[in-house]
Scaffold this active site. Structure first.
Site, PDB file in Angstrom:
ATOM      1  N   ASN A 160       0.804  -1.221   0.000  1.00  0.00           N
ATOM      2  CA  ASN A 160       0.000   0.000   0.000  1.00  0.00           C
ATOM      3  C   ASN A 160       0.841   1.277   0.000  1.00  0.00           C
ATOM      4  O   ASN A 160       0.300   2.371   0.026  1.00  0.00           O
ATOM      5  CB  ASN A 160      -0.924   0.027   1.222  1.00  0.00           C
ATOM      6  CG  ASN A 160      -1.949  -1.080   1.208  1.00  0.00           C
ATOM      7  OD1 ASN A 160      -1.607  -2.253   1.244  1.00  0.00           O
ATOM      8  ND2 ASN A 160      -3.223  -0.729   1.160  1.00  0.00           N
TER       9      ASN A 160
ATOM     10  N   ARG B 188       3.024   7.045  -3.505  1.00  0.00           N
ATOM     11  CA  ARG B 188       1.579   6.939  -3.312  1.00  0.00           C
ATOM     12  C   ARG B 188       1.274   6.073  -2.090  1.00  0.00           C
ATOM     13  O   ARG B 188       1.869   5.004  -1.899  1.00  0.00           O
ATOM     14  CB  ARG B 188       0.928   6.334  -4.553  1.00  0.00           C
ATOM     15  CG  ARG B 188      -0.580   6.129  -4.453  1.00  0.00           C
ATOM     16  CD  ARG B 188      -1.110   5.510  -5.735  1.00  0.00           C
ATOM     17  NE  ARG B 188      -2.506   5.123  -5.639  1.00  0.00           N
ATOM     18  CZ  ARG B 188      -3.537   5.930  -5.869  1.00  0.00           C
ATOM     19  NH1 ARG B 188      -3.312   7.189  -6.210  1.00  0.00           N
ATOM     20  NH2 ARG B 188      -4.781   5.486  -5.772  1.00  0.00           N
ATOM     21  N   VAL B 189       0.335   6.530  -1.270  1.00  0.00           N
ATOM     22  CA  VAL B 189      -0.120   5.775  -0.100  1.00  0.00           C
ATOM     23  C   VAL B 189      -1.583   5.412  -0.319  1.00  0.00           C
ATOM     24  O   VAL B 189      -2.443   6.294  -0.405  1.00  0.00           O
ATOM     25  CB  VAL B 189       0.030   6.595   1.200  1.00  0.00           C
ATOM     26  CG1 VAL B 189      -0.475   5.791   2.397  1.00  0.00           C
ATOM     27  CG2 VAL B 189       1.483   7.007   1.413  1.00  0.00           C
ATOM     28  N   CYS B 190      -1.858   4.135  -0.440  1.00  0.00           N
ATOM     29  CA  CYS B 190      -3.208   3.670  -0.741  1.00  0.00           C
ATOM     30  C   CYS B 190      -3.955   3.345   0.542  1.00  0.00           C
ATOM     31  O   CYS B 190      -3.676   2.340   1.198  1.00  0.00           O
ATOM     32  CB  CYS B 190      -3.156   2.439  -1.645  1.00  0.00           C
ATOM     33  SG  CYS B 190      -2.589   2.800  -3.314  1.00  0.00           S
ATOM     34  N   LEU B 191      -4.912   4.190   0.876  1.00  0.00           N
ATOM     35  CA  LEU B 191      -5.732   4.008   2.072  1.00  0.00           C
ATOM     36  C   LEU B 191      -7.128   4.546   1.793  1.00  0.00           C
ATOM     37  O   LEU B 191      -7.285   5.627   1.212  1.00  0.00           O
ATOM     38  CB  LEU B 191      -5.141   4.774   3.259  1.00  0.00           C
ATOM     39  CG  LEU B 191      -4.071   4.105   4.115  1.00  0.00           C
ATOM     40  CD1 LEU B 191      -3.595   5.092   5.174  1.00  0.00           C
ATOM     41  CD2 LEU B 191      -4.616   2.845   4.791  1.00  0.00           C
TER      42      LEU B 191
END
Length: 441
Positions: free
Chosen positions: A85, A91-94
């Site tokens: 993530n 990029r931070v996928c949350l």
């Protein structure tokens, strides 16, 4: 940005900065609270353990109605994906950030804030990050179990190499080769290339934490070196692709040498403060007179209130940047009869650089490393009396709440928080070191 939004951000920053959570830190330039830097210390018992992971947080004028954007900075200049993530490009996928589809109720709301975002990112740094990848949550085949172990192994290596060792080497000016020709755009590269003004708010924090966790880093390297030969390549995960992976080879022999070099350089820097301090005294700079005044006030205060604790405090060579503290153990405690000599080294940049504490008297204690480094956290960073009080509190507390981030002597910590028999062994070893303490004074 509205005043209400700015006040909200300022309040949240202050709450985190004043809080007791040793795993989170935030900072911003005075001119713009919308541009925030955040540091997450990797959770214990994970491959991210005690790593330094930095993020850039940008708030818009719609905050808190709209979530801020978050970019990972610790990415090895865009070459390393530390988590399914957390991408190599930052990029931070949350779901909480709106960068990943989530279940109902997992989306952003104005009731959430910066701390909840950082805790959510920290939760990604688990003991088995392999399962963070969608579709791999319940992967239990032999193939997946093998991949899980391989993924954890390379994250642990790169956490030590990139987030700890290279970060400290940069801070200390220790040269190492860099891979040329990197074209990936990210925040970290911008700062290194000077396209943004350099802002390093966590330099002192990371230096102090490195000294706290040095023995844990060293133990991890020595343990993993037995499992992975130098030159063995990292296993590629099924969800990793070109430009968004963690590639490389195990090089634990080199990491050990570099780790030790950082430790030695930090000790040299600490001792250099004494010389730099004398120069500030000769130049009659305000920091020297400030520390001299604080020293005199603390000595007078303890003379007037000597019923609470017995101690002796003096300047080494009349230098206000090197203090010697001697603590006499209180009666009816585990420290009863002990005499502990402690060196306090202060930087000419105090309080922007906090004191470094070294126990000259050996003591077996879960908050004191084998090398004598004390883990303590003063409530007031600019007040030396608060530092003295926190030092005493850290070594005297007999029933502390469990916090693995404060346990800087792994051997002592394992006994202190182990079985009842382990605790007895801990107490015996502590008492033995207390009884022997008079021989070192």
């Amino acid at each position: 940005m509205s005043n209400q939004s700015i006040l909200r951000i300022t309040r949240e920053l202050g709450e985190i900065q004043r809080g007791s959570d040793l795993s989170l830190a935030v900072a911003c330039r005075d001119i713009d609270v919308r541009q925030v830097r955040a540091l997450i210390i990797g959770p214990p018992d994970t491959p991210y353990e005690f790593g330094f992971f930095e993020f850039a947080v940008k708030f818009t004028k719609e905050y808190p109605t709209k979530a801020p954007s978050v970019t990972a900075v610790t990415t090895n200049l865009g070459r390393t994906r530390f988590n399914p993530n957390i991408y190599a490009a930052g990029r931070v996928c949350l779901s909480i950030l709106g960068t990943w589809r989530g279940e109902r109720g997992e989306e952003w709301s104005s009731a959430q804030g910066l701390e909840s975002i950082l805790i959510s990112i920290q939760s990604l740094m688990s003991s088995n990050p392999y399962e963070n990848e969608p579709g791999f949550e319940d992967a239990n085949s032999d193939y997946d179990k093998k991949n899980q172990e391989a993924y954890v192994a390379k994250i642990r290596h790169e956490t030590l190499r990139i987030s700890v060792i290279e970060r400290l080497e940069d801070y200390l000016g220790i040269g190492q080769e860099r891979v040329p020709g990197v074209t990936v755009h990210n925040v970290e590269e911008d700062y290194k290339n000077g396209t943004e003004k350099l802002f390093e708010p966590f330099k002192d924090l990371c230096k102090r934490r490195f000294l706290w966790y040095y023995e844990s880093y060293l133990q991890s390297i020595e343990r993993e070196a037995k499992r992975h030969k130098d030159g063995d390549r990292f296993e590629k995960m099924p969800f990793e692709g070109p430009g968004n992976s963690m590639d490389g080879t195990f090089q634990y022999s080199s990491l050990k040498e570099r780790l030790q070099a950082v430790y030695e350089k930090l000790n040299e820097e600490t001792l250099s403060w004494a010389i730099e301090g004398q120069t500030t005294v000769q130049k009659e700079m305000s920091i020297a007179s400030n520390l001299q005044r604080q020293f005199e006030q603390i000595v007078e205060n303890y003379k007037e209130n000597n019923d609470s604790i017995t101690l002796d405090l003096e300047l080494v060579d009349k230098n206000p940047f090197v203090w010697q503290l001697v603590i006499f153990g209180r009666p009816m405690t585990n420290l009863d009869g002990g005499i502990f000599r402690i060196m306090i080294y202060l930087s000419p940049k105090f309080p922007n650089e906090l004191p470094r504490i070294k126990f000259e008297t050996p003591i077996f204690h879960h908050r004191i490393s084998k090398n004598g480094v004390l883990c303590y956290n003063p409530t007031r960073k600019d007040d030396m009396k608060s530092h003295i009080e926190s030092i005493i509190e850290a070594i005297e507390e007999e029933s502390p709440a469990y916090d693995p981030r404060t346990l800087v002597n792994p051997e002592a910590a394992k006994l202190f928080w182990g079985t009842a028999d382990d605790k007895k062994i801990y107490n015996r070893r502590l008492r033995r070191s207390v009884q022997d303490s008079a021989d070192f004074c």
